[in-house]
Design an enzyme around this catalytic site. Structure first.
Site, short mmCIF file in Angstrom:
data_model
loop_
_atom_site.label_atom_id
_atom_site.label_comp_id
_atom_site.label_asym_id
_atom_site.label_seq_id
_atom_site.Cartn_x
_atom_site.Cartn_y
_atom_site.Cartn_z
N LYS A 154 0.86 -1.18 0.00
CA LYS A 154 0.00 0.00 0.00
C LYS A 154 0.90 1.22 0.00
CE LYS A 154 -4.40 0.97 0.14
NZ LYS A 154 -5.60 0.19 -0.24
N ASP B 119 -6.98 4.15 -4.73
CA ASP B 119 -7.64 4.10 -3.42
C ASP B 119 -8.21 5.52 -3.23
OD1 ASP B 119 -7.80 2.22 -0.84
OD2 ASP B 119 -7.37 4.21 -0.09
P1 NDP Z 1 -12.75 7.95 -3.25
O1 NDP Z 1 -11.64 8.90 -3.12
O2 NDP Z 1 -13.33 7.66 -4.58
O3 NDP Z 1 -13.95 8.37 -2.28
C1 NDP Z 1 -13.76 8.53 -0.93
C2 NDP Z 1 -15.04 8.99 -0.28
O4 NDP Z 1 -14.90 8.95 1.12
C3 NDP Z 1 -15.41 10.43 -0.63
O5 NDP Z 1 -16.80 10.57 -0.57
C4 NDP Z 1 -14.72 11.20 0.50
O6 NDP Z 1 -15.28 12.47 0.78
C5 NDP Z 1 -14.94 10.27 1.67
N1 NDP Z 1 -13.86 10.43 2.64
C6 NDP Z 1 -12.55 10.19 2.44
N2 NDP Z 1 -11.84 10.46 3.53
C7 NDP Z 1 -12.74 10.90 4.43
C8 NDP Z 1 -12.61 11.32 5.76
N3 NDP Z 1 -11.42 11.37 6.37
N4 NDP Z 1 -13.76 11.69 6.42
C9 NDP Z 1 -14.96 11.64 5.79
N5 NDP Z 1 -15.13 11.24 4.52
C10 NDP Z 1 -14.03 10.88 3.87
O7 NDP Z 1 -12.23 6.60 -2.57
P2 NDP Z 1 -12.78 5.11 -2.72
O8 NDP Z 1 -14.26 5.12 -2.90
O9 NDP Z 1 -11.94 4.41 -3.70
O10 NDP Z 1 -12.42 4.51 -1.28
C11 NDP Z 1 -13.34 4.49 -0.20
C12 NDP Z 1 -12.92 3.43 0.81
O11 NDP Z 1 -12.92 2.14 0.17
C13 NDP Z 1 -11.52 3.59 1.40
O12 NDP Z 1 -11.54 3.09 2.72
C14 NDP Z 1 -10.67 2.65 0.53
O13 NDP Z 1 -9.51 2.24 1.20
C15 NDP Z 1 -11.65 1.52 0.34
N6 NDP Z 1 -11.40 0.63 -0.79
C16 NDP Z 1 -11.29 1.12 -2.06
C17 NDP Z 1 -11.10 0.25 -3.11
C18 NDP Z 1 -11.06 0.72 -4.52
O14 NDP Z 1 -11.00 -0.13 -5.41
N7 NDP Z 1 -11.12 2.01 -4.81
C19 NDP Z 1 -10.92 -1.19 -2.90
C20 NDP Z 1 -11.13 -1.61 -1.52
C21 NDP Z 1 -11.34 -0.71 -0.52
P3 NDP Z 1 -14.47 13.80 0.33
O15 NDP Z 1 -14.52 13.78 -1.16
O16 NDP Z 1 -15.21 14.91 0.97
O17 NDP Z 1 -13.08 13.63 0.86
O1 2IT Z 2 -7.94 -1.48 -0.60
C1 2IT Z 2 -7.90 -2.04 -1.72
O2 2IT Z 2 -8.05 -3.25 -1.85
C2 2IT Z 2 -7.71 -1.19 -2.90
N1 2IT Z 2 -7.60 0.03 -2.78
C3 2IT Z 2 -7.58 -1.82 -4.26
C4 2IT Z 2 -6.20 -2.34 -4.48
C5 2IT Z 2 -5.91 -2.86 -5.87
O3 2IT Z 2 -4.74 -3.23 -6.06
O4 2IT Z 2 -6.77 -2.92 -6.72
#
Ligand code: NDP
Ligand code: 2IT
Length: 459
Positions: A139, A179
């Site tokens: 990561k 992420d």
């Molecule tokens: P994005 O950047 O696309 O979206 C993040 C969302 O969460 C936004 O709505 C953001 O709001 C909000 N957010 C982020 N940080 C905070 C915070 N500190 N407090 C409140 N709201 C917050 O990210 P993802 O959708 O990709 O990721 C969301 C979660 O899913 C994370 O935990 C990530 O690790 C997890 N994840 C993602 C994967 C992926 O494939 N993308 C895979 C597996 C897990 P704002 O825009 O206002 O910051």
């Molecule tokens: O937390 C996660 O699993 C991710 N942000 C996706 C990682 C990836 O390699 O697709």
């Protein structure tokens, strides 16, 4: 056979003590509360299992797994639109390559520290193991904040970040992806710079656009997968998402495609959030409204409060959506966004199922409430593994130099989520029959990595 692998335990052999293990970990890794939290949850499940299978203790597998293979810290220097020099911190924690190349996302957010990447990398070890695909764990990211930056600034930052990262990654070494704060735009800039520096077109990043090696369904995979995981847990009890009110947090990649799959399966999503607050749409978020949200968040980069003005929904500033009743709950924003009080409120309001789209969104106290209340609880490392699983399939397609159809990839995603559910179930059953998926995911994820480590010998 090595004496270390012989069963049963010899008389008087020491067992691994949870309290001693955690005290030692905290002493060696001070000031890293999220990392401690992630390890605590795994150690609680896995230490009793290790003590029943002494080879894992003799090889000190858990003691080794908590220590990343390698931690890379670097400076990222770039110029903003006013030509002012900006300096950010860059990170890549290469956690474990026991079962495949290091694999995991990059997070760009001003709140991150080494702690953040150690917790995320550690979770990734078990998650990637559960996917059934050959992927190790890593990561990384930066304290760079893409919010409010121009596309040119994001491009210059990504190019500077990759200029250092390039020497540490490779399609068989370490394969980053997106992420928080890293989506299609950032991956494209990062990939372009990697290609320029190496003169190679390889599958070194995943989450790429379809024109240059991306996989269909990767964008949707995490959200879709989290809903499939919920559906699997519900199916086990003869239930389904059909007709159920669903509470979702976040409005980024994971939240958007969680809402979309809830709609496909006949559920009613009513909330979305960002760091400013949440919207509650009592009429339900429809596909049309969701398409508007995708444009708002992915193209115009606006705030979720605008949804309330546009569709006449409520916007509640500064709060998370856990006060809204929902039988199914999908925390999909960030870590520790759902606490004990929130969990009590959700249970009181009829929540029967939680599927974590985000990584570690529920605090340990909240998880305890869900488990004590016999809620179906899918921890992030199982429930959100669909994203990295399709990243794994993107790597496969890149190696084969071909692209699978949408149907093919989505069928595989469904199969993988079912398999993750089955692997977790195997180790999840409590004496009263309740399936504790936290325990199940931790033990099932541990075994594959641990057995590979034993096979390699002591290193
Ligand atoms: P994005 O950047 O696309 O979206 C993040 C969302 O969460 C936004 O709505 C953001 O709001 C909000 N957010 C982020 N940080 C905070 C915070 N500190 N407090 C409140 N709201 C917050 O990210 P993802 O959708 O990709 O990721 C969301 C979660 O899913 C994370 O935990 C990530 O690790 C997890 N994840 C993602 C994967 C992926 O494939 N993308 C895979 C597996 C897990 P704002 O825009 O206002 O910051
Ligand atoms: O937390 C996660 O699993 C991710 N942000 C996706 C990682 C990836 O390699 O697709």
């Amino acid at each position: 056979m090595s004496t270390l692998t012989q069963n049963p335990p010899t008389a008087g052999e020491k067992v691994l003590d949870f309290n001693e293990f955690m005290a030692h970990l905290k002493e060696r890794n001070p000031g890293q509360p999220e990392f401690h939290q992630a390890v605590h949850e795994v150690a609680e499940s896995v230490i009793p299992f290790i003590n029943e299978n002494p080879k894992y203790r003799r090889y000190k597998i858990l003691e080794r797994i908590v220590e990343p293979d390698r931690t890379i810290l670097f400076r990222v220097t770039w110029q903003d639109d006013n030509s002012e020099v900006q300096i950010n911190k860059g990170y890549r924690v290469q956690y474990s390559n026991a079962i495949g190349p290091y694999k995991g996302g990059l997070r760009f957010h001003p709140s991150v520290h080494l702690d953040t990447f150690k917790f995320l990398g550690f979770e990734q070890v078990f998650k990637n193991s559960l996917t059934t695909l050959p992927m190790g764990a890593g990561k990384g990211g930066s304290d760079f904040d893409p919010k409010g930056k121009s596309d040119d600034e994001v491009m210059r930052f990504c190019q500077a970040y990759m200029t250092e990262l390039v020497r540490h990654i490779g399609k068989d070494t370490d394969v980053p992806a997106g992420d928080i704060g890293v989506g299609a735009r950032e991956i494209s800039y990062l990939y372009g710079q990697h290609k320029r520096l190496t003169n190679r077109f390889t599958g070194v990043l995943t989450g790429k656009s379809l024109e240059f090696g991306g996989s269909l369904i990767r964008t949707e995979a995490t959200g879709y997968g989290a809903v499939y995981f919920a559906e699997e847990m519900l199916k086990n009890q003869g239930k389904s998402i059909q007709g159920k009110q669903c509470v979702v947090s976040g409005s980024g990649n994971v939240a958007q495609y969680t809402v979309e799959k809830i709609l496909h399966l006949g559920g009613k999503p009513v909330t979305l959030s960002d760091s400013s607050g949440f919207i509650y749409d009592k009429d339900g978020i429809t596909q049309e409204k969701l398409d508007w949200v995708k444009d708002l968040k992915n193209v115009r980069r606006g705030r979720i409060s605008e949804y309330a003005d546009k569709f006449g929904a409520e916007f509640i500033p500064g709060k998370t959506p856990w006060s809204i009743p929902g039988e199914c709950v999908f925390p999909s924003a960030t870590q520790n966004e759902l606490n004990e009080e929130d969990a009590r409120m959700l249970v009181k309001n009829g929540c029967i199922c939680v599927s974590e789209g985000a990584n570690m969104p529920s605090t340990p106290e909240a998880v305890k409430v869900f488990i004590q209340s016999k809620v179906l609880f899918g921890p992030g490392k199982a429930a959100n593994a669909g994203g990295v699983a399709i990243s794994g399939l993107e790597m496969t397609q890149n190696s084969m130099r071909l692209s699978w159809s949408r149907e093919e990839v989505e069928t595989k995603l469904k199969q993988i989520m079912t398999s993750i559910h089955d692997q977790c179930s195997k180790h999840a059953r409590e004496a009263d029959g309740y399936l504790n998926y936290v325990k199940g995911a931790n033990i099932a994820g541990f075994i594959k990595v641990a057995d590979a480590m034993i096979a390699y010998g002591v290193m």
